[in-house]
Scaffold this active site. Structure first.
Site, PDB file in Angstrom:
ATOM      1  N   ASN A  35     -12.623   5.577  -2.097  1.00 14.53           N
ATOM      2  CA  ASN A  35     -12.744   4.894  -0.803  1.00 14.53           C
ATOM      3  C   ASN A  35     -14.167   5.034  -0.264  1.00 14.53           C
ATOM      4  O   ASN A  35     -14.699   4.137   0.364  1.00 14.53           O
ATOM      5  CB  ASN A  35     -11.762   5.477   0.209  1.00 14.53           C
ATOM      6  CG  ASN A  35     -10.365   4.898   0.068  1.00 14.53           C
ATOM      7  OD1 ASN A  35     -10.138   3.952  -0.697  1.00 14.53           O
ATOM      8  ND2 ASN A  35      -9.419   5.475   0.795  1.00 14.53           N
ATOM      9  N   ASP A  76       0.830  -1.203   0.000  1.00 18.54           N
ATOM     10  CA  ASP A  76       0.000   0.000   0.000  1.00 18.54           C
ATOM     11  C   ASP A  76       0.872   1.264   0.000  1.00 18.54           C
ATOM     12  O   ASP A  76       1.727   1.423   0.862  1.00 18.54           O
ATOM     13  CB  ASP A  76      -0.896  -0.043   1.251  1.00 18.54           C
ATOM     14  CG  ASP A  76      -2.147   0.797   1.122  1.00 18.54           C
ATOM     15  OD1 ASP A  76      -2.024   1.974   0.746  1.00 18.54           O
ATOM     16  OD2 ASP A  76      -3.226   0.279   1.410  1.00 18.54           O
ATOM     17  N   THR A 135      -6.897   3.843  -1.912  1.00 22.91           N
ATOM     18  CA  THR A 135      -6.666   2.424  -1.626  1.00 22.91           C
ATOM     19  C   THR A 135      -7.717   1.494  -2.228  1.00 22.91           C
ATOM     20  O   THR A 135      -7.375   0.470  -2.818  1.00 22.91           O
ATOM     21  CB  THR A 135      -6.609   2.226  -0.103  1.00 22.91           C
ATOM     22  OG1 THR A 135      -5.470   2.953   0.373  1.00 22.91           O
ATOM     23  CG2 THR A 135      -6.470   0.761   0.279  1.00 22.91           C
ATOM     24  N   ASP A 151       1.733   2.510   3.834  1.00 18.86           N
ATOM     25  CA  ASP A 151       0.737   3.579   3.702  1.00 18.86           C
ATOM     26  C   ASP A 151       0.556   4.330   5.020  1.00 18.86           C
ATOM     27  O   ASP A 151       0.589   5.564   5.055  1.00 18.86           O
ATOM     28  CB  ASP A 151      -0.597   2.980   3.255  1.00 18.86           C
ATOM     29  CG  ASP A 151      -1.637   4.044   2.974  1.00 18.86           C
ATOM     30  OD1 ASP A 151      -1.488   4.763   1.963  1.00 18.86           O
ATOM     31  OD2 ASP A 151      -2.588   4.176   3.757  1.00 18.86           O
TER      32      ASP A 151
HETATM   33 ZN    ZN Z   1      -3.624   2.723  -0.177  1.00 19.83          ZN
END
Ligand code: ZN
Length: 552
Positions: A93, A33, A72, A292
């Site tokens: 998201n 991530d 993400t 992340d």
């Molecule tokens: Zn992400």
């Protein structure tokens, strides 16, 4: 003599012939991530573990998440569907749902309750495309599909519909999952119950501490920019002790320990279910979230990010070694869901003008439009990039048009704003066939993020290197904020990610030209020889020779 020496020299420098990928019994799809191509470029020569091993495979340093909402959930949704968010439905998201009158989360799913999390059901209900795991099971019902991640949205979007197991880190419960119709928590959590119990027992007596990996990352330092003070240290302040208390487990997310436990669980699932050694090929999806959280919390160019990548490199080295020791044909793909840009203040201090959003821009513009048009309600909702025009009760098209015109006028004069689009403009901007993904217009990028009914009525592109706002009292990690550095823009630093295919014994090649993350699923489907529905991506030939063709 001279000729022989020359010939020997030429032999020594001749490129090693590429070895073709095997027909796999197990594919491990790893998403790191926020592992931008920029970070990969910056650190790739310093890796000594798994991230070095992988570079012997097929390296595409310029993979692209083709869409614009580089977050993400959309990023993970492209990896194993082979579809852009415009087709798989995961446009952001979260997005504003007019029927419900509120923001909805991308993996919010009333059909799938989560043990111990009343009111927060999670599942793949909003995903409108099928995944590699589903195609494999259709071709061979004996195939097993598992996903494990630091985040629910990463695990769920990679696992797709009806996986054999999907697990994500829950700060208060260890690894958690969602329930399917007729199943019980005991059944669905059986594959992780012993793992969770052992982890909690271990940490109760010996709390994990983030120790420097010893790879030459700066040990500490403080960057102060106006009201923003990023006090760097490893372990970060507050990140020690009392790990048996749930309130402190939140610090685990912003540390390399999150990826360590995720990889440990992945290994545990491989052992428990003998993945790769069953009657049919298996798929294991792994998303490693620490990069992340660390990037958001301390900045992607801070000592913490440097040290976290060193830990990741080491942990992946152990994991790949164990995969190779299985002695079954295994193929690994490693990529990322999006890139990142460091804190605007530090970017600006290091030679590139950058700025931070001043507060909640949508609310500011909504208030101004409300006053100007004398409305009794706030007429705009959404995040900074995708804004929905709202109204209580029946909507009046004439009012909507006035709201849209006023909002666009007010947005365009903001210094952070680069370009503003209407939904109609984005819908019309179909990407031109044959144009490389990195040469697409901003409207074309947004087109690949756009789905009517989910995406906003107004779409905003901010200037490059603009980072999100942070609370006025921001002082990480006390505020536990995730907004020091950010991503989500349509610019290539947020879209470009490494894409690496590797198998034990691989001697691959590097292709610097742009490819896309939607190419991963069709490439793996060809290796497995399973049929796919129509996809946005294409198969990438991995054998590096004109004679062979892993896409045939
Ligand atoms: Zn992400």
């Amino acid at each position: 003599m001279v000729w022989r020496a020359l010939a020997a020299m030429l032999m020594a420098t001749a490129p090693v012939l590429a070895s073709p990928p095997p027909r796999p019994k197990l594919v491990v799809a790893i998403a790191v991530d926020q592992f931008s191509a920029g970070l990969f470029d910056q650190y790739r020569g310093r890796f000594t573990g798994g991230l070095k091993t992988l570079q012997a495979g097929v390296v595409f340093p310029s993979g692209y998440q083709g869409h614009a909402a580089t977050e993400t959930c959309p990023g993970h949704s492209t990896l194993l569907t082979g579809r852009h968010p415009s087709a798989n439905g995961i446009v952001a998201n979260q997005w504003y749902d007019r029927t419900l009158g509120r923001q909805v989360y991308c993996v919010e799913d009333p059909a799938h309750p989560v043990p111990g999390r009343d009111g927060a059901p999670r599942g793949p209900g909003k995903m409108l495309a099928s995944t590699l795991g589903e195609w494999m099971k259709e071709a061979n019902p004996a195939s097993r599909v598992f996903a494990v991640a630091g985040k629910d949205r990463a695990a769920i979007t990679m696992a797709g519909h009806d996986p054999d197991g999907v697990f994500w880190w829950d700060d208060e419960r260890g690894f958690n999952t969602y329930l399917t119709a007729g199943s019980t928590a005991v059944e669905r959590l059986a594959p992780v119950a012993a793992f969770n119990a052992a982890l909690i027992a271990k940490w109760t007596t010996a709390p994990p501490v983030w120790r420097p990996a010893g790879r030459g990352c700066p040990a500490s330092g403080a960057d102060t920019f106006g009201t923003l003070n990023i006090a760097h240290s490893i372990p970060p302040a507050g990140n020690t002790g009392a790990w048996n208390k749930p309130v402190n487990l939140r610090y685990l997310r912003g540390s390399p320990m999150l990826d360590a436990v995720t990889l440990d669980l992945a290994q545990s699932l491989i052992d428990r279910f003998r993945l790769g050694r069953g009657a049919a090929p298996d798929l294991l999806a792994v998303s490693l979230s620490a990069t992340d959280y660390v990037g958001h919390r301390y900045g992607s160019e801070g000592p913490e990010a440097c040290d976290n990548l060193a830990h990741l490199d080491r942990a992946l080295g152990v994991f790949l070694g164990r995969l190779a020791a299985l002695k079954v044909p295994v193929v690994v793909v490693l990529t990322a869901d999006h890139g990142v840009v460091d804190a605007a203040e530090r970017v600006a201090a290091r030679g590139v003008p950058a700025q931070r959003l001043a507060g909640d821009i949508v609310r500011q513009v909504a208030s101004a439009v409300q006053t100007e048009l004398k409305l009794a309600y706030l007429p705009l909702q959404g995040d900074a990039q995708q804004i929905t025009i709202t109204a209580p009760g029946d909507r009046d098209p004439a009012t909507d048009a006035r709201v849209e015109a006023a909002a666009i006028r007010l947005l365009k004069v903001r210094p952070e704003v680069f370009q503003v689009f209407t939904a109609a403009e984005i819908t019309a901007a179909v990407p031109r066939p044959g144009v490389p993904v990195d040469e697409q217009t901003l409207a074309e990028r947004f087109h690949q993020s756009f789905m009517a009914g989910r995406s906003g009525d107004i779409v905003v592109a901010y200037r490059p290197y603009v980072t999100g706002s942070y609370p006025p009292t921001f002082a990480p990690p006390a505020a536990y904020g995730d907004t020091v550095a950010s991503h989500g823009s349509p610019w290539n630093y947020d879209r470009r990610v490494p894409m690496i295919f590797w198998w034990p014994g691989a001697s691959g090649f590097e292709q610097p030209l742009p490819v896309e993350t939607v190419d991963i699923a069709p490439t793996l489907a060809k290796l497995f020889r399973v049929a796919t529905p129509p996809l946005d991506g294409r198969c990438l030939d991995l054998d590096g020779t004109a004679a062979g063709d892993s896409c045939r």
